[in-house]
Design a protein around this motif. Structure first.
Motif, short mmCIF file in Angstrom:
data_model
loop_
_atom_site.label_atom_id
_atom_site.label_comp_id
_atom_site.label_asym_id
_atom_site.label_seq_id
_atom_site.Cartn_x
_atom_site.Cartn_y
_atom_site.Cartn_z
N THR A 7 0.86 -1.20 0.00
CA THR A 7 0.00 0.00 0.00
C THR A 7 0.89 1.24 0.00
OG1 THR A 7 -1.74 -1.16 1.20
CG2 THR A 7 -1.81 1.25 1.21
N VAL A 8 0.78 2.02 -1.09
CA VAL A 8 1.60 3.22 -1.26
C VAL A 8 0.75 4.44 -0.99
CG1 VAL A 8 2.99 4.58 -2.85
CG2 VAL A 8 3.11 2.08 -2.93
N ASP A 45 5.25 7.07 0.90
CA ASP A 45 5.72 6.01 1.80
C ASP A 45 4.91 4.76 1.50
OD1 ASP A 45 3.24 6.49 2.85
OD2 ASP A 45 3.96 7.21 4.78
N PHE A 46 5.25 3.64 2.14
CA PHE A 46 4.52 2.39 1.86
C PHE A 46 4.48 1.56 3.13
CE2 PHE A 46 8.80 0.89 1.55
CZ PHE A 46 8.76 -0.46 1.89
N GLU A 47 3.60 0.55 3.10
CA GLU A 47 3.51 -0.42 4.19
C GLU A 47 2.94 -1.71 3.61
OE1 GLU A 47 0.81 0.71 7.21
OE2 GLU A 47 -0.63 1.63 5.83
N GLY A 48 3.21 -2.82 4.32
CA GLY A 48 2.72 -4.11 3.87
C GLY A 48 3.32 -5.23 4.69
N GLN A 49 2.81 -6.46 4.55
CA GLN A 49 3.29 -7.62 5.28
C GLN A 49 4.01 -8.58 4.32
OE1 GLN A 49 -0.02 -9.33 7.37
NE2 GLN A 49 -0.29 -7.55 8.71
N SER A 50 4.97 -9.24 4.89
CA SER A 50 5.73 -10.25 4.15
C SER A 50 6.43 -9.64 2.94
CB SER A 50 4.82 -11.41 3.71
OG SER A 50 4.18 -12.00 4.82
N ILE A 51 6.93 -8.46 3.09
CA ILE A 51 7.67 -7.81 2.01
C ILE A 51 8.95 -7.26 2.60
CG2 ILE A 51 5.64 -7.18 0.61
CD1 ILE A 51 5.78 -4.41 1.82
N SER A 52 9.87 -6.96 1.72
CA SER A 52 11.16 -6.42 2.15
C SER A 52 10.99 -4.97 2.58
CB SER A 52 12.19 -6.52 1.02
OG SER A 52 11.75 -5.74 -0.08
N ASP A 53 12.02 -4.42 3.20
CA ASP A 53 11.93 -3.06 3.68
C ASP A 53 12.10 -2.02 2.56
OD1 ASP A 53 11.48 -3.84 6.24
OD2 ASP A 53 13.59 -3.78 6.83
N SER A 135 14.47 -15.03 -5.18
CA SER A 135 14.10 -16.20 -4.35
C SER A 135 12.63 -16.15 -3.94
CB SER A 135 14.99 -16.26 -3.10
OG SER A 135 14.83 -15.05 -2.34
N LEU A 136 12.02 -14.96 -4.09
CA LEU A 136 10.61 -14.88 -3.71
C LEU A 136 9.76 -15.59 -4.75
CD1 LEU A 136 10.36 -11.14 -2.53
CD2 LEU A 136 10.42 -13.21 -1.12
N THR A 137 9.04 -16.62 -4.28
CA THR A 137 8.18 -17.35 -5.21
C THR A 137 6.92 -16.56 -5.54
OG1 THR A 137 7.15 -18.49 -3.35
CG2 THR A 137 9.03 -19.59 -4.43
N VAL A 138 6.46 -15.77 -4.60
CA VAL A 138 5.27 -14.93 -4.82
C VAL A 138 5.71 -13.48 -4.63
CG1 VAL A 138 2.94 -14.38 -4.10
CG2 VAL A 138 3.76 -16.74 -3.96
N LYS A 139 5.67 -12.69 -5.72
CA LYS A 139 6.13 -11.31 -5.66
C LYS A 139 5.00 -10.39 -5.23
CE LYS A 139 9.74 -11.94 -9.10
NZ LYS A 139 10.34 -11.49 -10.35
N PRO A 140 5.36 -9.31 -4.51
CA PRO A 140 4.31 -8.39 -4.01
C PRO A 140 3.62 -7.68 -5.17
CG PRO A 140 6.38 -8.11 -2.83
CD PRO A 140 6.68 -8.97 -4.00
N MET A 141 2.49 -7.08 -4.86
CA MET A 141 1.73 -6.30 -5.83
C MET A 141 1.13 -5.10 -5.13
SD MET A 141 -1.80 -8.49 -6.23
CE MET A 141 -2.57 -7.15 -7.10
N LEU A 142 0.77 -4.05 -5.91
CA LEU A 142 0.15 -2.85 -5.34
C LEU A 142 -1.27 -3.15 -4.90
CD1 LEU A 142 1.33 -0.04 -7.79
CD2 LEU A 142 2.11 -0.45 -5.44
N ASN A 143 -1.71 -2.37 -3.92
CA ASN A 143 -3.06 -2.52 -3.39
C ASN A 143 -4.07 -2.27 -4.52
OD1 ASN A 143 -5.46 -2.41 -1.97
ND2 ASN A 143 -4.57 -1.25 -0.26
N TYR A 144 -4.89 -3.27 -4.78
CA TYR A 144 -5.85 -3.20 -5.89
C TYR A 144 -6.90 -2.13 -5.66
CZ TYR A 144 -9.39 -4.72 -9.25
OH TYR A 144 -10.32 -4.77 -10.26
#
Length: 581
Positions: A7-8, A45-53, A135-144
């Motif tokens: 989420t940006v 800025d951004f925030e989210g779970q299971s993502i890199s910094d 190495s990430l099998t599932v890549k993040p995506m922007l908040n739909y």
């Protein structure tokens, strides 16, 4: 649905939001040119779970994005001189605000006209997936459920008060320099136009003139100092011909002036009784952007002066004819009588054209079964087609069409002979006019009616009819010493003009052309034989001799002489008187 969501939170800040074009504080790189500029700040800025910094956004920043493709962009990036900029925006930690500044400058006012519409700054972004670890099998995506774009608007400072909102009060009046157009004339029309602004500044103010089909734009009046010279262009808008003139950007408050726009009106083929010009002032202001609509009507009329003229050549026939004897059944035109040619010309002075004209000629052909003027041939010049009420040259007399005489040619080729020819009277010396001439015309003799249809005649054009005939001399020789005047009646009537507009009264007219027949004693010279002359001389000498003899016999030549003594005494007396003295 199992992909991590980013989420940006992004926003744009413009400083200042209202740009003063006169405040030129920025100097372009490698140039001495100063420009007005403002700052565009992008923060996110951004925030989210299971993502890199750290995430990387691919950003696109568009300046003046509401302008259509091909239109002039009013603002450019200071460093790139472009209105688009693609860049990468790195945010290193979650919930840590990151900002980046872009310097933007305003183009010079001469490069664009639009000062009222906002300058839209548009930012569009997406995730740069190439920046994530492989190495990430599932890549993040922007908040739909969140927009991936945002926009802000800057404004150009205008002289519209504290609210920066201009409300003009536009007024327009106009009048033509003529209220009547005549088909066929040059018809140059000047519209004298008075635009006025009683309110605040009107931006991108333009005068729009809708041109009627009959008119063509010729230019702006430049020779009258009381009229302002505008910059005008001819344009086509949805198959409508327009003249668009710049009234100023802005057309300032209190503006009030006059200008002249010229048109040429020539296309009258489908014109109605008037032509119409539509005029209006238009601006880019949001409130009161236009003036009142003005409709100018100019009346159209068709006017043509048409004249008929004619000539008889010769105007007078003198009888008897020298060395001519009549024949009972002539076969050649010389055996009929003297040549008589008539020519009639229908001349359109204009200015408008005419068509569907009828021309009638009443020709005195016979009286009591005796020919008067015997028609041999009819010749036409111009858009003229003729027919006769009865056949001509029924006796099949041979004739030759000769070249036009100078007088007839003068009619055909529009010489200086006056158009106002009513009739040709024969000038005859009084001793010859023992009797008044008897007029022979269609009221008392038999006539042939020559009917002609005349096609379209433009201004200054003519149609001519030439009639070659012979005076039937035998008819007049049987009436010795009678004077006659053979009169032809010529009339015309214009049926219509080649326009929708028709005059209240169409031209018409008539004339009478006369050929006179008079009598005169011919000057006849007799050839006297030589023997008559010698005999006359001898007789004269004989008479002189006899007269001399008679006088001699009478003593006419004898003189009485005085005595010699008397003469001596008289001389002596004279000498004595002289001595005494």
């Amino acid at each position: 649905r199992a992909r991590p969501v980013v989420t940006v939170n992004a926003h744009l800040i413009l400083n200042p939001m209202i740009v003063n074009p006169d405040n030129k504080t920025c100097q372009l790189p490698s140039s001495q040119l100063l420009v007005a500029c403002f700052m565009v700040r992008l923060c996110a800025d951004f925030e989210g779970q299971s993502i890199s910094d750290e995430i990387v956004l691919k950003g696109e920043l568009q300046l003046d994005s509401l302008k259509q493709k091909g239109a002039v962009k009013r603002t450019l990036f200071f460093d790139y001189h472009q209105s688009h900029h693609y860049f990468s925006f790195v945010i290193e930690r979650q919930k840590q605000l990151r900002c980046q500044d872009f310097l933007v400058y305003l183009r010079d006012e001469t490069e664009f006209r639009d000062k009222l519409s906002p300058i839209n700054i548009h930012f569009n972004y997406s995730l740069d997936e190439s920046s994530f670890e492989d190495s990430l099998t599932v890549k993040p995506m922007l908040n739909y459920y969140q927009k991936s774009s945002l926009a802000e608007q800057a404004y150009i400072l205008v002289d519209c008060g504290e609210d920066n909102l201009c409300i003009p009060d536009l007024h327009l009046s106009a009048m033509p320099d003529t209220d009547q157009l005549i088909i066929g004339e040059e018809n140059c029309v000047m519209l004298i136009i008075n635009p006025r602004n009683d309110g605040e500044g009107a931006y991108e103010a333009e005068l729009h003139i809708k041109i009627p089909p009959e008119a063509d734009y010729t230019g702006v009046e430049r020779n009258n100092k009381a009229l302002r010279v505008l910059s005008c262009d001819y344009k086509m808008e949805n198959e409508t011909r327009m003249v668009v003139c710049d009234l100023g950007n802005p057309m300032v408050a209190g503006a009030n002036f006059s200008t002249g726009i010229r048109f040429s009106v020539q296309h009258f083929e489908n014109a109605d009784f008037s032509i119409n010009f539509e005029l209006q002032i238009k601006s880019s202001n949001k409130i009161n952007p236009t003036s009142n609509l003005v409709n100018l009507h100019i009346n159209i009329s068709a006017v043509a002066r048409v004249q008929i003229r004619g000539v008889s050549h010769p105007p007078t026939i003198i009888l008897p004819l020298h060395n001519w004897e009549p024949k009972d059944e002539p076969t050649k035109e010389e055996e009929v009588g003297p040549l008589v040619e008539h020519i009639y010309e229908l001349h359109n002075i204009g200015p408008s054209a005419i068509n569907s004209t009828v021309l009638h000629v009443g020709w005195p052909v016979s009286s009591r079964e005796e020919f008067l003027l015997y028609i041999l041939h009819i010749q036409t010049h111009g858009p003229l087609h003729c027919q006769t009420s009865s056949p001509i040259n029924t006796m099949q007399i041979k004739f030759a069409v000769t070249q036009d005489t100078p007088e007839l040619a003068a009619f055909l080729y529009n010489s200086t002979i006056s158009h106002y020819v009513r009739r040709r009277d024969v000038a005859v010396a009084e001793p010859h006019r023992k009797n008044s001439a008897k007029i022979l015309n269609c009221t008392n003799v038999k006539c042939v009616l020559i009917s002609c249809t005349v096609g379209q005649l433009e201004r200054g054009k003519s149609a001519a009819l030439k009639i070659r005939s012979r005076l039937w001399a035998q008819t007049f020789l049987e009436r010795k010493n009678d004077f006659y005047s053979l009169s032809t009646n010529v009339s015309f009537e214009v049926k219509s003009m080649p326009y929708k507009v028709q005059p209240g009264k169409l031209p018409e007219g008539s004339i009478a052309i006369r050929t006179s027949v008079i009598w005169s004693t011919p000057n006849v010279s007799f050839e006297i034989p030589l023997w008559v002359i010698i005999l006359a001389i001898l007789l004269g000498l004989l008479v002189l001799a006899l007269l001399t003899l008679a006088l001699w016999k009478c003593g006419f030549f004898d003189r009485a002489r005085p005595p010699q003594d008397d003469m001596a005494d008289r001389q002596q007396l004279t000498n004595n008187k002289t001595t005494d003295a």
